[in-house]
Enzyme design. Structure first.
Site, mmCIF file in Angstrom:
data_model
loop_
_atom_site.group_PDB
_atom_site.id
_atom_site.type_symbol
_atom_site.label_atom_id
_atom_site.label_comp_id
_atom_site.label_asym_id
_atom_site.label_seq_id
_atom_site.Cartn_x
_atom_site.Cartn_y
_atom_site.Cartn_z
ATOM 1 C CG HIS A 160 54.947 24.897 -62.789
ATOM 2 N ND1 HIS A 160 53.602 25.172 -62.961
ATOM 3 C CD2 HIS A 160 55.445 25.907 -62.040
ATOM 4 C CE1 HIS A 160 53.308 26.303 -62.345
ATOM 5 N NE2 HIS A 160 54.393 26.774 -61.778
ATOM 6 C CG ASP A 212 58.610 27.931 -57.354
ATOM 7 O OD1 ASP A 212 58.387 29.123 -57.104
ATOM 8 O OD2 ASP A 212 57.743 27.150 -57.771
#
Length: 428
Positions: free
Chosen positions: A307, A364
């Protein structure tokens, strides 16, 4: 610690205030830098620029911390609900039983949308993207409710605008899904809670309500909660920037939806499924693709791992992993795409290459798997992201106005041509 920072420029010494937040974050206040020195700062993408002082969300990417109004995301996901978290973000405190019941009741009263909005769907091309539809439909609410055009509404009027937006968003999202299938839309069932009502409008049939599995309801609750706010990201900053011009809430949120649409922002979970389908079409050899991800000369990158903000781990991923496991186990989905996803997850959690680089599966990755398992097409994933992010956008817009923040007006460093003389076309 010193409360000022010193800048030396052209034999001039300038003292700049240092602001410390409640989580001990330090920031140099350069608000008057240009007035004092004629200088501006250059920060491409605003990566090191604080544009506001906010009391909504705290994010510590180095240590994997996410808090809403001081409450850890882990505790909220375990004990709370999406609609309760929405109240917390927007109004600053967890609601009492009475406040929560009234909040839910007021939302249930406004879930219906104007029948004329159905006509919009007839105007959209058959292959139009759901995010384009959502942005247009949310912006159009300001036409149906012209009283919302005044961004300085009374508290009562603003609460009504907020309630309408929260209520109608779920109905609009479900209608977008139904219309994509060519199915008739379903109207809200106010006897149901917010998430169950949304799932019923999405997956129900006209003749009867669908019975939503509690495991699915809980997973959707958690998914929406985890996406409810994430500090000053691209779409949230867009909502605040547009709202700073005194633009109404509906149009400001519509702008945020457009910003979220980009594949570098809200489209990440869609990219996960696209990657998994690519691996499946290549034969499903996960080891081959893991080795490609390790190869510095290979342009392939594993989507949904690591991330840009969380340098250690995404705290939301640990929460949603359990919900993902629960949904897959409960539904018993037999999908080769999801089987590939589980193999990639196992490799990333055990392979030293990924562990050393902290390339863990992020929110995600798991949200894409859950949406796929529930039957949502990939182009609906970002729409669902927007449904979850809505309370955060509202809270940020509301806070900006309460703080009486000025209209956003970034500066630039001009690097174009200078002092050019106009020439007639004949002599060019």
């Amino acid at each position: 610690m010193s409360t000022t920072a010193t800048l030396n420029f052209n034999n001039q010494e300038i003292e700049l205030p240092v602001i410390t937040g409640t989580e001990q974050e330090n920031a140099i206040d350069i608000s008057k830098l240009r007035d004092q020195t004629g200088l501006i700062t250059l920060d491409l993408g605003y990566k090191n620029t604080g544009v506001t002082k906010s009391a909504i969300t705290y994010l510590d990417g180095e240590n994997g911390i996410l808090k809403y109004r001081g409450y850890s995301i882990e505790e909220l996901a375990q004990k709370s609900s999406f609609i309760e978290v929405a109240y917390l973000l927007i109004y600053g405190e967890l609601p009492t039983n009475k406040q929560l019941a009234d909040f839910q009741f007021q939302i249930s009263r406004h879930t219906l949308v104007h029948e004329d909005m159905k006509k919009f769907f007839d105007g959209f091309p058959s292959k139009s993207h759901p995010m384009g539809q959502l942005s247009s439909l949310i912006c159009s609410l300001s036409s149906f409710y012209p009283e919302s055009l005044d961004s300085h509404q009374s508290p009562e009027e603003l609460n009504l605008t907020i309630t309408k937006l929260l209520a109608k968003m779920s109905t609009i999202v479900s209608w977008i899904y139904k219309k994509s299938l060519g199915h008739p839309v379903l109207y809200p069932q106010n006897k149901l809670d917010y998430v169950s009502n949304f799932l019923n409008m999405t997956f129900g049939q006209r003749t009867e309500d669908v019975i939503i599995d509690p495991v699915v309801v809980e997973a959707m609750n958690v998914l929406l909660m985890l996406h409810a706010d994430h500090e000053q990201n691209c779409s949230t900053s867009t909502v605040r920037m547009v709202g700073s011009s005194d633009c109404n809430l509906y149009a400001s949120v519509s702008a945020g939806i457009s910003a979220l649409w980009g594949p570098l922002h809200g489209g990440a979970n869609q990219s996960v499924i696209t990657m998994l389908e690519k691996i499946k079409n290549d034969g499903g050899d996960t080891e081959k693709w893991i080795n490609k991800a390790k190869d510095k000369e290979d342009p392939f990158r594993l989507m949904g791992f690591g991330h840009r903000v969380y340098k250690n781990f995404d705290p939301r991923a640990k929460i949603i992993k359990k919900a993902c496991d629960d949904v897959l186990a409960k539904l018993g989905v037999n999908d080769p795409i999801l089987a590939i996803a589980k193999k990639l997850e196992e490799a990333a959690l055990s392979d030293p290459y990924f562990i050393e680089r902290k390339l863990y599966p992020n929110v995600d990755f798991y949200s894409g798997i859950i949406y796929r398992a529930l039957g949502f097409p990939t182009d609906m994933f970002t729409v669902l992201f927007a449904l979850g992010r809505l309370p955060g956008w509202i809270a940020q817009w509301k806070e900006m106005h309460e703080n009486k923040e000025p209209i956003g007006r970034p500066r630039q460093v001009y690097v174009g041509e200078v002092n050019r003389s106009y020439k007639a076309i004949a002599s060019r």
